[in-house]
Design a protein around this motif. Structure first.
Motif, mmCIF file in Angstrom:
data_model
loop_
_atom_site.group_PDB
_atom_site.id
_atom_site.type_symbol
_atom_site.label_atom_id
_atom_site.label_comp_id
_atom_site.label_asym_id
_atom_site.label_seq_id
_atom_site.Cartn_x
_atom_site.Cartn_y
_atom_site.Cartn_z
ATOM 1 N N PHE A 129 0.843 -1.198 0.000
ATOM 2 C CA PHE A 129 0.000 0.000 0.000
ATOM 3 C C PHE A 129 0.873 1.241 0.000
ATOM 4 C CE2 PHE A 129 -2.259 3.559 1.780
ATOM 5 C CZ PHE A 129 -3.491 3.482 1.153
ATOM 6 N N ASN A 130 0.550 2.127 -0.944
ATOM 7 C CA ASN A 130 1.116 3.466 -1.006
ATOM 8 C C ASN A 130 -0.021 4.395 -1.394
ATOM 9 O OD1 ASN A 130 2.379 5.792 -2.782
ATOM 10 N ND2 ASN A 130 4.058 5.038 -1.517
ATOM 11 N N ASP A 131 0.047 5.646 -0.995
ATOM 12 C CA ASP A 131 -1.037 6.576 -1.345
ATOM 13 C C ASP A 131 -1.247 6.641 -2.853
ATOM 14 O OD1 ASP A 131 -1.528 7.172 1.284
ATOM 15 O OD2 ASP A 131 -0.197 8.919 1.311
ATOM 16 N N SER A 132 -0.180 6.424 -3.630
ATOM 17 C CA SER A 132 -0.278 6.499 -5.086
ATOM 18 C C SER A 132 -0.588 5.159 -5.722
ATOM 19 C CB SER A 132 1.029 7.037 -5.681
ATOM 20 O OG SER A 132 1.350 8.301 -5.142
ATOM 21 N N LEU A 133 -0.183 4.058 -5.090
ATOM 22 C CA LEU A 133 -0.228 2.761 -5.749
ATOM 23 C C LEU A 133 -0.461 1.660 -4.731
ATOM 24 C CD1 LEU A 133 2.149 1.498 -8.493
ATOM 25 C CD2 LEU A 133 2.079 0.238 -6.342
ATOM 26 N N GLN A 134 -1.208 0.628 -5.156
ATOM 27 C CA GLN A 134 -1.426 -0.548 -4.321
ATOM 28 C C GLN A 134 -1.143 -1.787 -5.170
ATOM 29 O OE1 GLN A 134 -4.423 1.694 -4.696
ATOM 30 N NE2 GLN A 134 -3.123 2.973 -3.383
ATOM 31 N N ALA A 135 -0.747 -2.887 -4.516
ATOM 32 C CA ALA A 135 -0.407 -4.095 -5.265
ATOM 33 C C ALA A 135 -0.562 -5.325 -4.385
ATOM 34 C CB ALA A 135 1.025 -3.999 -5.800
ATOM 35 N N VAL A 136 -0.723 -6.493 -5.048
ATOM 36 C CA VAL A 136 -0.712 -7.789 -4.377
ATOM 37 C C VAL A 136 0.074 -8.757 -5.257
ATOM 38 C CG1 VAL A 136 -2.919 -7.437 -3.194
ATOM 39 C CG2 VAL A 136 -2.870 -8.532 -5.454
ATOM 40 N N SER A 137 0.644 -9.795 -4.622
ATOM 41 C CA SER A 137 1.334 -10.854 -5.347
ATOM 42 C C SER A 137 1.590 -11.990 -4.380
ATOM 43 C CB SER A 137 2.653 -10.354 -5.952
ATOM 44 O OG SER A 137 3.578 -10.038 -4.926
ATOM 45 N N ASP A 138 2.183 -13.061 -4.895
ATOM 46 C CA ASP A 138 2.526 -14.174 -4.012
ATOM 47 C C ASP A 138 3.854 -13.932 -3.307
ATOM 48 O OD1 ASP A 138 2.208 -17.103 -3.125
ATOM 49 O OD2 ASP A 138 4.195 -17.075 -4.060
ATOM 50 N N SER A 139 4.824 -13.300 -3.992
ATOM 51 C CA SER A 139 6.123 -13.050 -3.394
ATOM 52 C C SER A 139 6.718 -11.778 -3.983
ATOM 53 C CB SER A 139 7.074 -14.236 -3.599
ATOM 54 O OG SER A 139 7.164 -14.576 -4.965
ATOM 55 N N PHE A 172 10.841 -2.940 -6.853
ATOM 56 C CA PHE A 172 10.019 -4.016 -6.298
ATOM 57 C C PHE A 172 9.746 -5.020 -7.411
ATOM 58 C CE2 PHE A 172 9.080 -0.475 -3.482
ATOM 59 C CZ PHE A 172 9.039 -1.068 -2.235
ATOM 60 N N ARG A 173 10.145 -6.277 -7.203
ATOM 61 C CA ARG A 173 9.898 -7.341 -8.183
ATOM 62 C C ARG A 173 8.792 -8.235 -7.641
ATOM 63 N NH1 ARG A 173 15.106 -5.731 -8.200
ATOM 64 N NH2 ARG A 173 16.235 -5.672 -10.208
ATOM 65 N N LEU A 174 7.669 -8.289 -8.366
ATOM 66 C CA LEU A 174 6.482 -9.024 -7.923
ATOM 67 C C LEU A 174 6.341 -10.297 -8.753
ATOM 68 C CD1 LEU A 174 4.012 -6.001 -7.696
ATOM 69 C CD2 LEU A 174 5.504 -6.894 -5.907
ATOM 70 N N PHE A 175 6.144 -11.428 -8.050
ATOM 71 C CA PHE A 175 6.083 -12.722 -8.722
ATOM 72 C C PHE A 175 4.774 -13.441 -8.405
ATOM 73 C CE2 PHE A 175 10.510 -11.785 -7.627
ATOM 74 C CZ PHE A 175 11.101 -11.792 -8.887
ATOM 75 N N LYS A 176 4.259 -14.161 -9.415
ATOM 76 C CA LYS A 176 3.089 -15.035 -9.321
ATOM 77 C C LYS A 176 1.810 -14.250 -9.036
ATOM 78 C CE LYS A 176 1.455 -19.421 -7.495
ATOM 79 N NZ LYS A 176 1.661 -20.530 -6.534
ATOM 80 N N ASP A 177 0.994 -14.130 -10.060
ATOM 81 C CA ASP A 177 -0.312 -13.457 -9.998
ATOM 82 C C ASP A 177 -0.229 -12.048 -9.429
ATOM 83 O OD1 ASP A 177 -1.528 -15.774 -10.986
ATOM 84 O OD2 ASP A 177 -1.724 -16.618 -8.966
ATOM 85 N N PRO A 178 0.705 -11.221 -9.902
ATOM 86 C CA PRO A 178 0.772 -9.855 -9.366
ATOM 87 C C PRO A 178 -0.326 -8.966 -9.961
ATOM 88 C CG PRO A 178 2.412 -10.122 -11.086
ATOM 89 C CD PRO A 178 1.752 -11.467 -10.906
ATOM 90 N N VAL A 179 -0.807 -8.045 -9.140
ATOM 91 C CA VAL A 179 -1.781 -7.034 -9.578
ATOM 92 C C VAL A 179 -1.352 -5.697 -8.992
ATOM 93 C CG1 VAL A 179 -4.208 -6.360 -9.706
ATOM 94 C CG2 VAL A 179 -3.601 -8.785 -9.465
ATOM 95 N N VAL A 180 -1.379 -4.652 -9.841
ATOM 96 C CA VAL A 180 -1.044 -3.297 -9.403
ATOM 97 C C VAL A 180 -2.205 -2.378 -9.740
ATOM 98 C CG1 VAL A 180 0.480 -1.322 -9.824
ATOM 99 C CG2 VAL A 180 1.456 -3.599 -9.607
ATOM 100 N N TRP A 181 -2.549 -1.501 -8.768
ATOM 101 C CA TRP A 181 -3.619 -0.526 -8.981
ATOM 102 C C TRP A 181 -3.072 0.880 -8.804
ATOM 103 C CZ3 TRP A 181 -4.293 -4.936 -6.046
ATOM 104 C CH2 TRP A 181 -5.296 -5.836 -6.457
ATOM 105 N N ASN A 182 -3.511 1.778 -9.681
ATOM 106 C CA ASN A 182 -3.227 3.197 -9.562
ATOM 107 C C ASN A 182 -4.515 3.943 -9.865
ATOM 108 O OD1 ASN A 182 -2.111 5.852 -11.364
ATOM 109 N ND2 ASN A 182 -1.213 5.548 -9.357
#
Length: 545
Positions: free
Chosen positions: A371-381, A391-401
């Motif tokens: 979580f950041n005020d500008s951006l949010q994300a989820v992933s497995d690792s 930031f390197r996001l692996f396995k089913d990553p999702v980023v929102w802006n």
């Protein structure tokens, strides 16, 4: 893990120490009440003296004065002095000069003045008092009350205890000759080659060399690091410590606080439990959680139990949560080439063995949320390095802006001053921008490069074979006029005020425009489309739940 198991037994150790201390206090409180029956009253025997005078006061009472190389005995206790006065039948004694009390060859006490009452076996000693035991502990004071029956001594006007290379001083103290415990009170100061400890109350065993803290305590290590605690114990012989009260470890670069902690100073291993907070000021990272392990030699950290990392810079922070968080160091890249890296003075709560330059990296495993005020994300690792602030996001990553969602197989989020700067998506990239309820602009391709301005998406280029787009154009009144489904080798997407503003196709453009009320249902979604707003962290507080 042995260190973790030791931490779990710390509360039991504290309980045993508490009852030991309680027995000391009860014993000293009952000293005046111990009155033997008349038939068990011991007599002070005169063994030797250069001169002896008897003075009969009345038919019952008399005074005996002994001088010169005086030797007296009461049971298994022997008294030596220059001169003494004994009152009969009270069986009290005053002794003067070079006094030595040999208590059954286990405890030896020395002074220049002694007042002793046989009925309660209390010895009051003054002037250059010194008490020693067979285990190497020595108590030095100017005023001591010592009970030869309970082997407990008290001083109230300042004293110090010598135990090997350790020196303890305090205003008041209680010494237990049987257990070798000393309870220090008021202005307590422990000086050791490795530690400097100050507190108001402390329990110390001269045989085991274990210091037990029962009041706010500060420990300054020889490397300059500081420990502040409220309760716990420190084995000065082995370097193992257990803290059961709120404790903080800190040096010039980092600090760690927790409700409970266990330390193995010899191997530089540390375990923290309960409301842990690890502040790495050199890399501007804070880690919080319920459990945290720290290796002072390798300078690594492992956090679990709902941990959260906070990467902070000025007034902006990025929060990272996962099942497990890890931080370590590396000095070369995968090709073996030496890299230009940020210098980091490698020291933790204790001195560590490491080089002067290294790259700090961070890992997060499973159920990662950002979580950041500008951006949010989820992933497995996740993998993050101070080398490139990526930031390197692996396995089913999702980023929102804002209203834009980006998915793909793997993502690299490059940051600058803790804000998103460049997003690179490997394979199966898909960007979705929500225009209105039920209306989603979509661009998909093999790879995606997105660029940010002031923390918001500004421009995106999608490459594919081909890249595809679903775009809903709007008229001057912001009404949607239709849906454009097109493809091309490259697609450029431009944003204004965080809203999709223009889509541009490059090479082999192929598309069709559908009126807003004639859009086929099977044409509304690109392959892999899924609006995943339910996975999105809405506030930073969600990461701590």
């Amino acid at each position: 893990m042995r260190l973790h198991q030791n931490l779990l037994t710390a509360l039991n150790l504290t309980t045993r120490i508490f009852f030991s201390l309680l027995m000391i206090l009860l014993s000293t409180g009952l000293d005046a009440q111990v009155t033997p029956a008349p038939d068990t009253l011991r007599l002070i025997e005169i063994i030797h003296g250069n001169s002896l005078r008897d003075r009969q006061l009345d038919s019952v009472h008399k005074i005996q004065t002994i001088a010169g190389n005086v030797k007296l005995k009461e049971g298994l206790t022997k008294f030596d002095c220059d001169s003494a006065i004994i009152r009969r039948p009270e069986n009290t004694m005053e002794s003067f000069g070079n006094i030595h009390i040999n208590d059954n060859d286990s405890i030896h006490t020395y002074s220049q003045y002694l007042k002793y009452t046989s009925i309660d076996r209390i010895a009051h000693l003054t002037k250059s008092v010194r008490l020693t035991d067979n285990k190497g502990g020595t108590l030095i004071t100017e005023d001591l009350d010592y009970n030869l029956q309970t082997h407990i001594g008290n001083y109230r006007n300042g004293g110090r205890v010598l135990s090997g290379q350790t020196v303890l001083t305090s205003k008041e103290g209680i010494y237990n000759g049987d257990t070798r415990d000393v309870y220090f009170k008021k202005n307590v100061h422990l000086v050791d080659p490795k530690y400097n400890i100050t507190t108001d109350s402390l329990l110390y065993n001269t045989y085991t060399q274990i210091a037990t803290f029962i009041a706010p305590t500060r420990i300054v290590n020889k490397d300059g690091s500081i420990v502040d605690t409220k309760a716990g114990s420190y084995n000065l012989k082995t370097g193992e410590a257990f803290f059961t009260g709120r404790t903080q470890f800190k040096d010039s670069l980092r600090s760690i606080s927790s409700d409970r902690a266990a330390l193995d100073d010899k191997n530089k291993l540390y375990q923290f439990e309960g409301h842990v907070k690890f502040v790495d000021s050199s890399n501007k990272v804070i880690t919080v959680g319920n459990n945290l392990s720290y290796d002072g030699v390798k300078n690594t950290m492992l956090a679990y139990g709902k941990p959260v990392m906070i990467f902070y810079e000025n007034n902006d922070s990025t929060y990272v949560a996962g099942d497990t968080l890890y931080s370590g160091l590396r000095k070369v890249d995968t090709t073996g080439k030496k890299m230009q890296v940020k210098k980091e003075k490698l020291q933790g709560p204790v001195a560590v063995n490491a080089s002067d330059t290294a790259i700090r990296y961070f890992l997060a495993f499973h159920h990662v949320r950002i979580f950041n005020d500008s951006l949010q994300a989820v992933s497995d690792s996740l993998y993050y390095s101070t080398e490139d602030s990526t930031f390197r996001l692996f396995k089913d990553p999702v980023v929102w802006n804002d209203k834009t969602q980006v998915t793909g197989d793997t993502m690299y989020m490059m940051t600058k001053n803790r804000k998103p700067d460049h997003l690179y998506v490997f394979y199966n990239s898909l960007i979705v921008n929500k225009g209105a309820e039920g209306i989603y602009n979509q661009i998909g391709g093999r790879t995606l490069n997105g660029y940010f301005k002031d923390g918001n998406i500004d421009y995106i280029r999608v490459k594919g074979s081909p890249a595809e787009s679903i775009y809903y154009p709007q008229d001057d009144d912001s009404a949607f006029v239709g849906m454009n489904r097109s493809s091309g080798d490259l697609i450029d997407i431009y944003f204004v005020n965080r809203a999709l503003n223009k889509v541009k196709f490059v090479n082999d453009v192929n598309g069709v425009m559908y009126p807003i009320r004639q859009i086929p249902d099977d044409k509304k979604e690109l392959r892999g489309f899924l609006w995943q707003d339910k996975r999105r962290p809405k506030t930073k507080l969600e990461l701590f739940e």
